[in-house]
Design a protein around this motif. Sequence first.
Motif, PDB file in Angstrom:
ATOM      1  N   UNK A 195      -3.011   1.769 -12.406  1.00 22.72           N
ATOM      2  CA  UNK A 195      -2.488   1.412 -11.079  1.00 22.72           C
ATOM      3  C   UNK A 195      -1.243   0.542 -11.232  1.00 22.72           C
ATOM      4  N   UNK A 196      -1.300  -0.383 -12.188  1.00 19.01           N
ATOM      5  CA  UNK A 196      -0.122  -1.223 -12.443  1.00 19.01           C
ATOM      6  C   UNK A 196       1.065  -0.372 -12.886  1.00 19.01           C
ATOM      7  N   UNK A 197       0.788   0.634 -13.724  1.00 16.78           N
ATOM      8  CA  UNK A 197       1.863   1.511 -14.181  1.00 16.78           C
ATOM      9  C   UNK A 197       2.503   2.233 -13.007  1.00 16.78           C
ATOM     10  N   UNK A 198       1.646   2.761 -12.105  1.00 14.56           N
ATOM     11  CA  UNK A 198       2.170   3.468 -10.938  1.00 14.56           C
ATOM     12  C   UNK A 198       3.046   2.536 -10.107  1.00 14.56           C
ATOM     13  N   UNK A 199       2.552   1.307  -9.896  1.00 15.70           N
ATOM     14  CA  UNK A 199       3.309   0.353  -9.094  1.00 15.70           C
ATOM     15  C   UNK A 199       4.639   0.021  -9.755  1.00 15.70           C
ATOM     16  N   UNK A 200       4.616  -0.160 -11.063  1.00 15.66           N
ATOM     17  CA  UNK A 200       5.856  -0.476 -11.779  1.00 15.66           C
ATOM     18  C   UNK A 200       6.840   0.680 -11.649  1.00 15.66           C
ATOM     19  N   UNK A 201       6.323   1.910 -11.805  1.00 14.76           N
ATOM     20  CA  UNK A 201       7.190   3.075 -11.671  1.00 14.76           C
ATOM     21  C   UNK A 201       7.835   3.087 -10.299  1.00 14.76           C
ATOM     22  N   UNK A 202       7.022   2.809  -9.269  1.00 12.31           N
ATOM     23  CA  UNK A 202       7.550   2.818  -7.909  1.00 12.31           C
ATOM     24  C   UNK A 202       8.657   1.786  -7.742  1.00 12.31           C
ATOM     25  N   UNK A 203       8.397   0.578  -8.245  1.00 14.02           N
ATOM     26  CA  UNK A 203       9.370  -0.499  -8.104  1.00 14.02           C
ATOM     27  C   UNK A 203      10.661  -0.165  -8.853  1.00 14.02           C
ATOM     28  N   UNK A 204      10.521   0.386 -10.054  1.00 13.28           N
ATOM     29  CA  UNK A 204      11.701   0.739 -10.854  1.00 13.28           C
ATOM     30  C   UNK A 204      12.531   1.825 -10.160  1.00 13.28           C
ATOM     31  N   UNK A 252       0.831  -1.209   0.000  1.00 10.58           N
ATOM     32  CA  UNK A 252       0.000   0.000   0.000  1.00 10.58           C
ATOM     33  C   UNK A 252       0.860   1.251   0.000  1.00 10.58           C
ATOM     34  N   UNK A 253       2.035   1.148   0.651  1.00  9.48           N
ATOM     35  CA  UNK A 253       2.911   2.315   0.719  1.00  9.48           C
ATOM     36  C   UNK A 253       3.562   2.618  -0.623  1.00  9.48           C
ATOM     37  N   UNK A 254       3.422   1.705  -1.590  1.00  7.53           N
ATOM     38  CA  UNK A 254       4.055   1.992  -2.874  1.00  7.53           C
ATOM     39  C   UNK A 254       3.152   2.826  -3.777  1.00  7.53           C
ATOM     40  N   UNK A 255       2.040   3.335  -3.211  1.00  7.53           N
ATOM     41  CA  UNK A 255       1.192   4.229  -3.999  1.00  7.53           C
ATOM     42  C   UNK A 255       1.114   5.597  -3.336  1.00  7.53           C
ATOM     43  N   UNK A 307       7.977 -10.739  -7.891  1.00  5.07           N
ATOM     44  CA  UNK A 307       6.865 -11.115  -6.999  1.00  5.07           C
ATOM     45  C   UNK A 307       6.027  -9.907  -6.548  1.00  5.07           C
ATOM     46  N   UNK A 308       6.674  -8.769  -6.311  1.00  7.68           N
ATOM     47  CA  UNK A 308       5.928  -7.580  -5.893  1.00  7.68           C
ATOM     48  C   UNK A 308       4.906  -7.200  -6.951  1.00  7.68           C
TER      49      UNK A 308
END
Lengths: 301, 317
Positions: free
Chosen positions: B288-297, A136-139, B14-15
Amino acid sequence: MNLKVSTPTKVVKPSRRTFIDFIREQPLGFIGLIMIITMFFAAIFAPEVAPYNPEDVDFEASPALGGGQPSWEHPLGADAFGRDILSRLIYGARTALSIGFFSAMLGCTLGAIIGTTSAYFGGKVDLIIQRLIDLMLSFPIVILAIVVIAIFPKTVVVGIDINVIIAIAIPFTPKVARVIRSQALTIVTLPYIDAAKAAGYSSSRIIFRHILPNVSAPFLIMLTAFIGQAILLEASLSFLGLGVVEPTPSWGLMLSGVNSDYYRTAAWMIIYPGLAVSIAVFSFNLLGDSLRDWLDPKLKL
Amino acid sequence: MLKYAFNRILLMIPTLIAVAIIVFLVLRVVPGDIVELKLTAEGGEVSMEQIEAEKKRLGLNDPLHIQFYNYMIGIPQGDLGISLWTEKPVAEEIGSRIGLSFQLAIFSTILAVLLAFPLGTLSALFRGTFLDYVIRIITIGGIAVPAFWLGMLLIMLVLSFGKLPPLGTVSFFVDPLTNFNQMIWPAISVGYRYTSVVARMLRSSILEVLSEDYIRTARAKGLYERVVIVKHGMRNALLPTVTVIGLEFAFLLGGLVVTESVFNLNGIGKLFIDSVIRNDLNLLQGLVLTVATAFVLVNLIVDLCYAALDPRIRYQS
């Protein structure tokens, strides 16, 4: 039998810092507190303080017809429907403070319960909860809030938008849970928790009666900081048309109806509502920062 | 270093799978009905049969596990389904807009880094002085002022000095000057908060580092103050600051959501709002997937920077 109890001549009191000390040590925080109290009273006594009814339409005073300039009649001008901006700001404080308080309270309470539970049980429970929190913190909080808005249908109970409150509270929950967990981790190792377990108390009793009261300092600090964040978030959501809806006076909503012509002709319609949001958030940030410095300087938010 | 980078990249998978699953599950409980909204938008009455037929055509009547299967199989192939509203592929919708948002993000990052470093450092070195108070008030303001309001004020400012740059974004490679003129204002309005957060972090980490023993040692052995601050202080204070820069960069989309609608920019922030208003689940899912991918990258890049800045991390793994 007579037991002689020697009373020490001088009682050494544990140094309890009073409210006066807070004012002396954290003058900026005190200023924030005064501003918050002022807003609070303005919100409660809005009908007495506001010069007009916030929903009174007066097309004579609309900037669309060239009127509405700040004047004795309308100190901060009038909006596109000729409604008095000062009155709408004062009533808007009701919306901002109530949504701000309830959503921060909900988010912090949920977070505190999740954080302490996670720390108390440890092991697999802790691991799963922590992974979910990381996720959740990754958003960004705005994104999370908007997704929640998309999920929950609009529900208004006694004039308060429940879905907006939930949408603002949920992004705060993982942040609070993480901080509270780290605080609770040191508490669960203390002997009195073992004593409570040995006495046969249930897990929920230990969590609610023995751990939660001991994380009240970080809770209070985060609650103050998040009320400010919640006010900002409410303004953003309402500005985007996803939060509070007309005719409820809301600071963010006042900015969303601004027609591009008014940028040039009616600057007051833009300046004051944004100023109100900024001052409110600023005050809560000041108080939150000072509370942290005073209660727990090492706390990282 | 290479092995470290490789391990970090493997850990991303996995994330992202977890995010994909949760997003799918969460968005299937949405009550609003896209089909009804879409058909009534064109005006007129809609019968139940029409709605059912449209649902069937868009594949919304398939059992959930089939929808889930199609969705999960599509992701690695870059297929995020079709937008329920425009019926174009989601990947295409996002792809055509992400460039603008990315450029804005880069612009405001440059701005923030350029401003935050002098502000944070000065504030820390002149702690307790008038300058420190001024900088602190400016930076506390940065987290209190709503980005969209700042954007509106900037538009007012630009208008009072002359004309707004033309609508419709010009690519940086076509006309850099016009592009700069169009991007600088939104970049400032997102960048103020960014600058403040980074400057505050830098200030507190410099102060923390300067109270360490090794700084006292460095001073005691007679090093120049400048060398102590830059080589011993700044280098260590930089680590948490890099994290904050990365985190805020990944979170810029949050600020872009509101700023893009103020400046009428057609980036993914605006797409996000549209997808929510129209109940376009496939598009929302993709975003939402794009945002998550950006965060992970971004997290990956931050970790690699960490390893580059701090040898201890490199040798650990």
